[in-house]
Design a protein around this motif. Structure first.
Motif, PDB file in Angstrom:
ATOM      1  N   ASN A   1       0.840  -1.198   0.000  1.00 43.38           N
ATOM      2  CA  ASN A   1       0.000   0.000   0.000  1.00 43.38           C
ATOM      3  C   ASN A   1       0.880   1.254   0.000  1.00 43.38           C
ATOM      4  O   ASN A   1       0.643   2.192  -0.760  1.00 43.38           O
ATOM      5  N   THR A   2       1.933   1.240   0.830  1.00 41.87           N
ATOM      6  CA  THR A   2       2.870   2.372   0.867  1.00 41.87           C
ATOM      7  C   THR A   2       3.589   2.525  -0.473  1.00 41.87           C
ATOM      8  O   THR A   2       3.693   3.631  -1.015  1.00 41.87           O
ATOM      9  N   LEU A   3       4.082   1.409  -1.018  1.00 36.58           N
ATOM     10  CA  LEU A   3       4.810   1.465  -2.287  1.00 36.58           C
ATOM     11  C   LEU A   3       3.902   1.911  -3.423  1.00 36.58           C
ATOM     12  O   LEU A   3       4.298   2.705  -4.285  1.00 36.58           O
ATOM     13  N   GLY A   4       2.670   1.393  -3.448  1.00 36.72           N
ATOM     14  CA  GLY A   4       1.723   1.786  -4.496  1.00 36.72           C
ATOM     15  C   GLY A   4       1.363   3.250  -4.408  1.00 36.72           C
ATOM     16  O   GLY A   4       1.249   3.943  -5.433  1.00 36.72           O
ATOM     17  N   LEU A   5       1.192   3.736  -3.180  1.00 37.02           N
ATOM     18  CA  LEU A   5       0.903   5.159  -2.974  1.00 37.02           C
ATOM     19  C   LEU A   5       2.062   6.012  -3.489  1.00 37.02           C
ATOM     20  O   LEU A   5       1.855   7.013  -4.192  1.00 37.02           O
ATOM     21  N   LEU A   6       3.290   5.605  -3.151  1.00 38.81           N
ATOM     22  CA  LEU A   6       4.475   6.331  -3.620  1.00 38.81           C
ATOM     23  C   LEU A   6       4.535   6.381  -5.139  1.00 38.81           C
ATOM     24  O   LEU A   6       4.692   7.445  -5.744  1.00 38.81           O
ATOM     25  N   ILE A   7       4.405   5.221  -5.767  1.00 36.56           N
ATOM     26  CA  ILE A   7       4.532   5.145  -7.232  1.00 36.56           C
ATOM     27  C   ILE A   7       3.429   5.951  -7.921  1.00 36.56           C
ATOM     28  O   ILE A   7       3.693   6.722  -8.849  1.00 36.56           O
ATOM     29  N   GLY A   8       2.201   5.776  -7.450  1.00 37.45           N
ATOM     30  CA  GLY A   8       1.080   6.487  -8.066  1.00 37.45           C
ATOM     31  C   GLY A   8       1.243   7.993  -7.994  1.00 37.45           C
ATOM     32  O   GLY A   8       1.068   8.702  -8.995  1.00 37.45           O
ATOM     33  N   MET A   9       1.607   8.505  -6.811  1.00 36.25           N
ATOM     34  CA  MET A   9       1.760   9.956  -6.660  1.00 36.25           C
ATOM     35  C   MET A   9       2.980  10.474  -7.409  1.00 36.25           C
ATOM     36  O   MET A   9       2.967  11.597  -7.924  1.00 36.25           O
ATOM     37  N   MET A  10       4.044   9.667  -7.494  1.00 30.16           N
ATOM     38  CA  MET A  10       5.218  10.091  -8.273  1.00 30.16           C
ATOM     39  C   MET A  10       4.860  10.255  -9.746  1.00 30.16           C
ATOM     40  O   MET A  10       5.310  11.195 -10.407  1.00 30.16           O
ATOM     41  N   VAL A  11       4.045   9.344 -10.278  1.00 32.22           N
ATOM     42  CA  VAL A  11       3.618   9.441 -11.681  1.00 32.22           C
ATOM     43  C   VAL A  11       2.795  10.711 -11.895  1.00 32.22           C
ATOM     44  O   VAL A  11       3.022  11.472 -12.852  1.00 32.22           O
ATOM     45  N   ILE A  12       1.833  10.957 -10.990  1.00 31.50           N
ATOM     46  CA  ILE A  12       0.988  12.155 -11.121  1.00 31.50           C
ATOM     47  C   ILE A  12       1.838  13.427 -11.055  1.00 31.50           C
ATOM     48  O   ILE A  12       1.675  14.346 -11.858  1.00 31.50           O
TER      49      ILE A  12
ATOM     50  N   THR B   1       3.044  12.377  -0.502  1.00 27.65           N
ATOM     51  CA  THR B   1       2.399  13.151  -1.562  1.00 27.65           C
ATOM     52  C   THR B   1       2.773  14.619  -1.440  1.00 27.65           C
ATOM     53  O   THR B   1       3.078  15.292  -2.433  1.00 27.65           O
ATOM     54  N   THR B   2       2.774  15.105  -0.212  1.00 24.13           N
ATOM     55  CA  THR B   2       3.069  16.518   0.029  1.00 24.13           C
ATOM     56  C   THR B   2       4.479  16.894  -0.420  1.00 24.13           C
ATOM     57  O   THR B   2       4.665  17.884  -1.143  1.00 24.13           O
ATOM     58  N   VAL B   3       5.483  16.135   0.015  1.00 22.37           N
ATOM     59  CA  VAL B   3       6.863  16.510  -0.350  1.00 22.37           C
ATOM     60  C   VAL B   3       7.110  16.332  -1.850  1.00 22.37           C
ATOM     61  O   VAL B   3       7.922  17.061  -2.433  1.00 22.37           O
ATOM     62  N   LEU B   4       6.411  15.394  -2.474  1.00 21.58           N
ATOM     63  CA  LEU B   4       6.532  15.248  -3.929  1.00 21.58           C
ATOM     64  C   LEU B   4       6.054  16.509  -4.643  1.00 21.58           C
ATOM     65  O   LEU B   4       6.564  16.872  -5.707  1.00 21.58           O
ATOM     66  N   LEU B   5       5.092  17.201  -4.037  1.00 17.34           N
ATOM     67  CA  LEU B   5       4.567  18.432  -4.632  1.00 17.34           C
ATOM     68  C   LEU B   5       5.418  19.651  -4.284  1.00 17.34           C
ATOM     69  O   LEU B   5       5.605  20.540  -5.110  1.00 17.34           O
ATOM     70  N   THR B   6       5.938  19.697  -3.045  1.00 18.31           N
ATOM     71  CA  THR B   6       6.616  20.920  -2.594  1.00 18.31           C
ATOM     72  C   THR B   6       8.107  20.976  -2.926  1.00 18.31           C
ATOM     73  O   THR B   6       8.656  22.069  -3.101  1.00 18.31           O
ATOM     74  N   VAL B   7       8.768  19.815  -3.005  1.00 17.91           N
ATOM     75  CA  VAL B   7      10.226  19.828  -3.245  1.00 17.91           C
ATOM     76  C   VAL B   7      10.594  20.446  -4.596  1.00 17.91           C
ATOM     77  O   VAL B   7      11.530  21.257  -4.668  1.00 17.91           O
ATOM     78  N   PRO B   8       9.889  20.111  -5.696  1.00 17.45           N
ATOM     79  CA  PRO B   8      10.233  20.782  -6.967  1.00 17.45           C
ATOM     80  C   PRO B   8      10.073  22.300  -6.883  1.00 17.45           C
ATOM     81  O   PRO B   8      10.876  23.045  -7.458  1.00 17.45           O
ATOM     82  N   ILE B   9       9.033  22.762  -6.167  1.00 14.90           N
ATOM     83  CA  ILE B   9       8.841  24.205  -5.975  1.00 14.90           C
ATOM     84  C   ILE B   9      10.050  24.798  -5.249  1.00 14.90           C
ATOM     85  O   ILE B   9      10.577  25.843  -5.634  1.00 14.90           O
ATOM     86  N   THR B  10      10.485  24.112  -4.233  1.00 15.20           N
ATOM     87  CA  THR B  10      11.587  24.591  -3.396  1.00 15.20           C
ATOM     88  C   THR B  10      12.875  24.723  -4.196  1.00 15.20           C
ATOM     89  O   THR B  10      13.588  25.727  -4.085  1.00 15.20           O
TER      90      THR B  10
END
Length: 427
Positions: free
Chosen positions: A55-66, A113-122
């Protein structure tokens, strides 16, 4: 003659020593360590697989793709410039603003999910101001775990505790949100003091950022509309996943699949590009780490430690609460908190069955300790590892000891604050 118990502990300690030394990449250590557990018969392959939290790995992969597809639209550059202009391109104010955004989003979504969104901004905004990105990344790691502590869905331990005890979303908000906001403020003040010499830019660079047109950064408005629609659907599935009887990984992978379908239906080159940008080193590291910890669960090491610690308190509510708080914090800094919390939940329930009437402070201590403890080391929480992997891709290394030198004392401080909070409010 070595027992399975001894072999498991030895492999685990050696693996962690190698991760800390950074002589070998942590992903290789995770994979080799996991395979050694199977090779020596500590657990068989099938059992090892059951300990991997897909579940953790699937969540990671799915959000990374998005996130990878969304990054093609220019949205992150838009947000970077918008945020910078809102705080007049002041480096310290920007640190607080990005960290506050991270904390709030971590409570409503999840840390990764949050850090995947904020790190590129940073990365985008700090490069334009010519300031060191590391204080910002470290602050966002700490903020994501603090924010995740505040709500039922912010961190997996809270989901497990809520399910076991019958606590709902508003119970967590009522009991943990204010203390998490206070802890966040104190943490930011400490980081600003520690990195005070790194927040230097020039009026010319600030003026240059203030002149930028945020809207001009949107490179593909059509794709952006698709991304925003899918992100909205995915977040809605996160919020309603319990009622829909869906795991969060299913929601994330559904969103990823839908976005691939409507964006690159037959474009194999773009599909390969998007999937190639997934942080596979982090994914394989987590898989190995789950097996390493699973071996300790199978040999009874974690249960023995937890049971021995609880026996020490002789059933006293205050002593048990404080012990659970500190024990779960230190354990979560070094091992995955999910199996640790899974082991403690039935033990705490047994204590209630044996006559301990008021378990509320014990449950809140477990939540605060397990979630805040993830800030102690670079492998203490999923978000920490993901941020380190993203930083490495940008050519910035966040070392295990370098992070720990800052984060571990901060973790001790925040848990001490939580200790006082539990004592004042529940004891």
């Amino acid at each position: 003659m070595f027992t399975a118990h001894t072999i498991a502990i030895t492999i685990f300690i050696v693996a962690y020593a190698l991760i800390i030394s950074e002589k070998v990449h942590r992903t290789i250590v995770g994979i080799v360590g996991a395979m050694l557990m199977i090779f020596f018969g500590i657990l068989d392959q099938q059992t090892a697989i059951t300990h991997i939290d897909f579940n953790t790995l699937g969540l990671l992969i799915g959000m990374m793709v998005i996130v990878n597809i969304t990054s093609e639209t220019g949205l992150f550059n838009f947000l970077a410039i918008w945020a910078a202009k809102k705080v007049k391109a002041q480096p310290v104010a920007l640190l607080v603003a990005l960290s506050a955004l991270t904390m709030v989003c971590s409570g409503l979504l999840d840390n990764v999910t949050t850090v995947l969104l904020t790190v590129p901004i940073t990365f985008s905004i700090t490069s334009q101001l010519h300031v060191d990105v590391k204080p910002y990344l470290i602050s966002q790691i700490l903020s994501s775990n603090i924010g995740g502590t505040a709500t039922l869905i912010g961190d997996p331990p809270n989901i497990m505790i809520g399910s076991a005890v019958g606590l709902n979303f508003m119970d967590f908000i009522a009991n943990l949100s204010l203390i998490c906001v206070f802890i966040f403020i104190v943490t930011e003040l400490v980081l600003i003091a520690v990195y005070r010499n790194d927040f230097k830019t020039t009026p010319e660079l600030q003026a240059q950022v203030m002149r930028l047109n945020a809207k001009s950064q949107i490179a593909n408005p059509k794709l952006l509309k698709k991304c925003l629609a899918v992100i909205f659907i995915t977040i809605s599935l996160f919020v309603m996943h319990d009622q829909l009887h869906l795991q969060t990984a299913t929601a994330a992978l559904m969103g990823a699949g839908l976005l691939l379908l409507i964006s690159y239906t037959r474009d194999e080159g773009m599909i390969a590009k998007v999937l190639g940008k997934v942080e596979w080193t982090a994914i394989f590291f987590f898989a190995g780490l789950f097996v390493l910890v699973g071996a300790l669960v199978e040999t009874g090491v974690i249960k023995e430690l937890a049971a021995a610690a609880i026996t020490v308190t002789n059933g006293d509510v205050m002593a048990t609460s404080f012990l659970i708080l500190w024990m779960s914090a230190f354990a979560s800094a070094f091992i995955d908190n999910i199996p640790f919390v899974a082991t403690l939940i039935p033990l705490i329930q047994d204590m209630g069955a044996m006559g301990m009437s008021n378990l509320d402070p014990v449950w809140w201590s477990l939540s605060l300790g397990a979630c805040l403890g993830g800030n102690g080391t670079l492998i203490g929480a999923s978000a920490n590892v993901v941020v380190a992997s993203l930083a490495a891709k940008h050519g910035k290394t966040i070392s295990f000891l370098g992070f720990m030198k800052i984060a571990f004392p901060v973790m001790i401080m925040t848990v001490a604050i939580a200790n006082v909070y539990v004592w004042l409010c529940y004891l």
